[in-house]
Design a protein around this motif. Structure first.
Motif, mmCIF file in Angstrom:
data_model
loop_
_atom_site.group_PDB
_atom_site.id
_atom_site.type_symbol
_atom_site.label_atom_id
_atom_site.label_comp_id
_atom_site.label_asym_id
_atom_site.label_seq_id
_atom_site.Cartn_x
_atom_site.Cartn_y
_atom_site.Cartn_z
ATOM 1 N N MET A 1 0.832 -1.208 0.000
ATOM 2 C CA MET A 1 0.000 0.000 0.000
ATOM 3 C C MET A 1 0.867 1.259 0.000
ATOM 4 O O MET A 1 0.608 2.211 -0.753
ATOM 5 N N LEU A 2 1.890 1.262 0.835
ATOM 6 C CA LEU A 2 2.778 2.424 0.894
ATOM 7 C C LEU A 2 3.502 2.631 -0.432
ATOM 8 O O LEU A 2 3.634 3.765 -0.916
ATOM 9 N N ASP A 3 4.002 1.534 -1.012
ATOM 10 C CA ASP A 3 4.678 1.641 -2.319
ATOM 11 C C ASP A 3 3.747 2.180 -3.385
ATOM 12 O O ASP A 3 4.147 2.998 -4.224
ATOM 13 N N PHE A 4 2.480 1.745 -3.375
ATOM 14 C CA PHE A 4 1.505 2.219 -4.353
ATOM 15 C C PHE A 4 1.310 3.727 -4.245
ATOM 16 O O PHE A 4 1.349 4.448 -5.241
ATOM 17 N N PHE A 5 1.102 4.216 -3.033
ATOM 18 C CA PHE A 5 0.878 5.652 -2.846
ATOM 19 C C PHE A 5 2.097 6.471 -3.231
ATOM 20 O O PHE A 5 1.970 7.516 -3.866
ATOM 21 N N GLU A 6 3.283 5.981 -2.890
ATOM 22 C CA GLU A 6 4.497 6.721 -3.228
ATOM 23 C C GLU A 6 4.768 6.709 -4.730
ATOM 24 O O GLU A 6 5.142 7.723 -5.311
ATOM 25 N N ALA A 7 4.583 5.555 -5.372
ATOM 26 C CA ALA A 7 4.883 5.439 -6.806
ATOM 27 C C ALA A 7 3.931 6.281 -7.650
ATOM 28 O O ALA A 7 4.332 6.854 -8.676
ATOM 29 N N ASN A 8 2.674 6.393 -7.237
ATOM 30 C CA ASN A 8 1.695 7.142 -8.021
ATOM 31 C C ASN A 8 1.524 8.579 -7.563
ATOM 32 O O ASN A 8 0.712 9.325 -8.121
ATOM 33 N N GLY A 9 2.269 8.978 -6.545
ATOM 34 C CA GLY A 9 2.196 10.352 -6.064
ATOM 35 C C GLY A 9 0.823 10.700 -5.511
ATOM 36 O O GLY A 9 0.338 11.811 -5.727
ATOM 37 N N LEU A 10 0.218 9.757 -4.836
ATOM 38 C CA LEU A 10 -1.121 9.960 -4.296
ATOM 39 C C LEU A 10 -1.072 10.119 -2.797
ATOM 40 O O LEU A 10 -0.144 9.673 -2.118
ATOM 41 N N SER A 11 -2.105 10.733 -2.307
ATOM 42 C CA SER A 11 -2.284 10.852 -0.873
ATOM 43 C C SER A 11 -3.544 10.088 -0.513
ATOM 44 O O SER A 11 -4.542 10.162 -1.240
#
Length: 138
Positions: free
Chosen positions: A41-51
């Motif tokens: 989950m953390l990798d997904f948010f960081e890779a896509n620049g999402l909050s």
């Protein structure tokens, strides 16, 4: 055990029990441990620049509408090319090839040059058919 993380020790986080139950259910559906699910989950948010605070709904609809507009623009360009270039060119080529086929055939009507001899022979043939003689006295 999680591959690559076997030698690391565990830490504890303080979270509400209802949220922990929900997270455990989610981890089971993902088919991974709780640590790996949280890492994904953390990798997904960081890779896509999402909050996690922002919603994806309006952004997805905005992207979808932009893509639809571009597709419509491309279709309009293709229709314009077909209308103004392809069809007239095809019609000209068709007419050109039809013209070649007609030149191979003998023309139905030909222009003849009338000379005195041909006029006399035609008049003679006409008189013979109608039964009239050549001279008006007879």
């Amino acid at each position: 055990m999680d591959k690559g993380y076997e030698k690391e020790r565990f830490e504890s986080l303080s979270i509400k029990s209802s949220i922990a139950k929900k997270f455990r259910r989610f981890s089971k559906r993902m088919g991974a441990s709780q640590s790996m699910t949280l890492l994904l989950m953390l990798d997904f948010f960081e890779a896509n620049g999402l909050s996690p605070k922002e919603s994806l709904g309006p952004h997805m609809h905005t992207l979808e509408s932009l893509i639809k507009k571009r597709i419509n623009a491309v279709m309009a360009v293709i229709k314009d090319i077909e209308k103004n270039q392809t069809k007239p060119t095809a019609a000209m080529m068709h007419a050109l090839f039809e013209g070649e086929k007609e030149t191979d055939k003998k023309p139905l009507l030909t222009e003849r040059k009338n000379t005195a001899k041909t006029l006399e022979s035609e008049l003679e043939q006409w008189k013979n058919k109608t039964g009239q003689s050549r001279t008006p006295e007879s």
